[in-house]
Design an enzyme around this catalytic site. Structure first.
Site, short mmCIF file in Angstrom:
data_model
loop_
_atom_site.label_atom_id
_atom_site.label_comp_id
_atom_site.label_asym_id
_atom_site.label_seq_id
_atom_site.Cartn_x
_atom_site.Cartn_y
_atom_site.Cartn_z
N HIS A 183 -2.08 6.04 -0.59
CA HIS A 183 -1.90 5.56 0.53
C HIS A 183 -2.89 5.18 1.29
O HIS A 183 -2.80 4.28 2.19
CB HIS A 183 -0.79 6.28 1.36
N CYS A 190 -2.19 14.61 9.14
CA CYS A 190 -2.01 15.70 8.19
C CYS A 190 -1.54 16.95 9.34
O CYS A 190 -1.23 17.83 8.77
CB CYS A 190 -3.13 16.13 7.55
N SER A 218 -6.35 9.61 -3.11
CA SER A 218 -4.76 9.45 -2.53
C SER A 218 -4.38 7.96 -2.50
O SER A 218 -4.96 7.11 -1.82
CB SER A 218 -4.58 10.02 -1.04
N ASN A 273 -11.54 12.62 8.05
CA ASN A 273 -10.19 11.79 8.20
C ASN A 273 -10.24 11.88 9.60
O ASN A 273 -9.26 10.79 10.15
CB ASN A 273 -9.02 12.12 7.71
#
Length: 234
Positions: free
Chosen positions: A58, A183, A56, A8
């Site tokens: 979103h 995150c 996930s 990510n």
């Protein structure tokens, strides 16, 4: 064995298909964290053989607070998953609690859109990335991660000699980006991802993460170059 398919922070893709082959004769389970790649690397994930795969909502423009876990039942045997919460019998007895129907429907619909549009979305993201990097060429920015196996909509760049926090503040009216993943946005520690890649702390402090959606047709490169040059000169 648990592997993040797409990182990510850098967008680098791990060879999950090859890892799956290596684990065929091993007595273990293979989990793929596909939060960053689901709805984008569609063809690869369709062919992937794994025991578990998590996503996930979103990350594909669906509602926040909803995700899904694919669990394979090898040879028709029951899933090895065991509940760690108890009460109701929802989700086949694995996770009790009232199901959030609007979120589930939202995830399902956005997954449908992503499946239908992933090729056009990927092409648009690649065009933006190629144009952006062409305009940045020769300006001193360094790409973190192997460009040949990186997602089209994510970039991690080092701007040598420029503090990433200063860069973000100076250009915030034109461009929003980060110096880490969402995150860990409350953490001021150097990126553990870039540290694991062997970057010096000074380089990590000069690195930023950019990502864009399929609705973005260009990145304001000139503003970024001007700000980078200005901060480099101070």
């Amino acid at each position: 064995v648990s592997v993040m398919h797409a990182n990510n922070e850098t967008g680098v893709l791990q060879p999950v298909a090859e890892i799956s082959k290596l684990l065929e004769d091993r007595e273990c389970f293979f989990h793929v964290d596909a939060a960053q790649s689901f709805g984008k690397e569609v063809d690869e994930l369709k062919k992937l053989e794994c025991d578990f795969l998590s996503i996930s909502g979103h990350k594909i423009y669906g509602p926040k607070g909803i995700g899904a876990l694919y669990a394979r039942r090898p040879h028709g045997n029951p899933s090895p998953l065991k509940p760690f919460m108890f009460g109701g019998g929802q989700e086949r007895g694995l996770r009790p609690g009232t199901l959030p129907v609007p979120l589930i429907v939202g995830l399902g619909k956005t997954a449908e859109f992503a499946s239908q549009e992933h090729l056009s979305r990927s092409q648009l993201a690649k065009r933006v990335k190629d144009q952006f990097l062409a305009e940045l060429e020769g300006r001193g920015a360094i790409i973190n991660g192997d460009r040949s196996c990186c997602q089209h909509h994510v970039l991690n760049l080092t701007f040598p000699g420029v503090d990433s926090e200063a860069l973000m503040l100076a250009i915030r009216e034109s461009l929003a980006f980060s110096n880490g993943s969402a995150c860990t946005s409350s953490s001021y520690k150097p990126s553990h991802v870039l540290s694991a890649m062997g970057l010096e702390e000074s380089a990590i402090e000069s690195s930023v993460r950019l990502s864009w959606s399929f609705n973005v047709d260009q990145i304001p490169t000139s503003a970024l170059i001007q700000t980078f040059s200005s901060l480099s000169a101070t």
